[in-house]
Design a protein around this motif. Structure first.
Motif, mmCIF file in Angstrom:
data_model
loop_
_atom_site.group_PDB
_atom_site.id
_atom_site.type_symbol
_atom_site.label_atom_id
_atom_site.label_comp_id
_atom_site.label_asym_id
_atom_site.label_seq_id
_atom_site.Cartn_x
_atom_site.Cartn_y
_atom_site.Cartn_z
ATOM 1 N N HIS A 23 0.843 -1.207 0.000
ATOM 2 C CA HIS A 23 0.000 0.000 0.000
ATOM 3 C C HIS A 23 0.880 1.261 0.000
ATOM 4 N N HIS A 26 3.783 1.729 2.541
ATOM 5 C CA HIS A 26 5.065 1.093 2.180
ATOM 6 C C HIS A 26 5.816 1.922 1.151
ATOM 7 N N ASP A 118 6.876 0.270 14.087
ATOM 8 C CA ASP A 118 6.389 -0.915 14.807
ATOM 9 C C ASP A 118 7.418 -2.037 14.746
ATOM 10 N N SER A 178 -2.000 -2.979 5.930
ATOM 11 C CA SER A 178 -2.546 -4.075 5.118
ATOM 12 C C SER A 178 -3.737 -4.701 5.831
ATOM 13 N N THR A 179 -3.648 -4.806 7.155
ATOM 14 C CA THR A 179 -4.748 -5.395 7.929
ATOM 15 C C THR A 179 -6.039 -4.613 7.687
#
Ligand code: ATP
Ligand code: MG
Length: 210
Positions: A23, A26, A118, A178-179
């Protein structure tokens, strides 16, 4: 992975991820770091068998590779490496960096491993992280949801404790994951403008995340 250093001293970025799907978070991360650190190329390395991501719900690696390729197409400085998806083993970064170094066989190339905040916060959970932190330089970028001060402190701690070469960089915050995209597709909500149109079309065509 093919890379030839023509200038005698080259810097490249390696960015690992599941990319399920890739996405704009990134892509902005990769491009900002390429620009800020003057890197020649960024290699996206989709994980074959990602550690800690419970096998079952991960999209087929060839499909994740295709999406990464589609997303990187418009940037001449972006490449996608099959180094992890060609292997059946669990994709540990330590093994990937070692393999890349062997393949490059070239001390003129300095490797920067690119991560979001993260990933840096949990890096001490990675396989052989102490050795890994000595193998190449790292760049940790801000990510919405992770307090920038905590990130700064963590990076200072990693430098002091492990003598790691690790840089902090601030990038435009995109609260995209992405989640969240997978959940949107599953629930029939719009996921436009969070990722390249080519990847959006690929997801629809292949009926992913339904
Ligand atoms: P998932 O929700 O499936 O975990 P993700 O969006 O976190 O997906 P990954 O493939 O896990 O994407 O991430 C690969 C790398 O990209 C990690 O280092 C992660 O920190 C970084 N990254 C992902 N999205 C962003 C973002 N929006 N901003 C900054 N860094 C990001
Ligand atoms: Mg993630």
């Amino acid at each position: 992975m093919v890379f030839e250093c023509k200038t005698g001293r080259c810097k490249i970025g390696i960015m690992g991820g599941t990319f399920d799907p890739i996405h704009f978070g990134h892509l902005v991360l990769a491009e900002e770091i390429r620009n800020n650190f003057d890197l020649e190329k960024i290699f996206f390395v989709p994980a074959g068998v990602p550690p800690h991501k419970g096998d079952l719900n991960i999209t087929d690696k060839e499909l994740r590779y295709s999406m990464t390729l589609l997303a990187s197409m418009s940037n001449p400085n972006f490449e996608v490496s099959k180094i992890e998806i060609e292997s059946e083993e669990v994709s540990y970064t330590i093994n990937t960096i070692k393999r890349i170094k062997e393949r490059l066989k070239n001390d003129d190339v300095e490797i920067f491993f690119i991560t979001g905040a993260d990933a840096i916060m949990d890096i001490e959970l990675w396989k052989d992280y102490k050795e890994l932190l000595g193998l190449c330089s790292f760049i940790g970028a801000t990510r919405p949801g992770i307090n920038a001060e905590h990130l700064e402190k963590k990076i200072a701690y990693l430098r002091e404790t492990y003598n790691a070469s690790i840089h902090l960089t601030r990038i435009p915050g995109l609260a995209i994951s992405s989640t969240d995209i997978r959940n949107r597709v599953k629930e029939g909500r719009s996921f436009k403008y969070l990722l390249p149109e080519t990847v959006e079309a690929f997801i629809i065509k292949n009926n992913l995340y339904r």
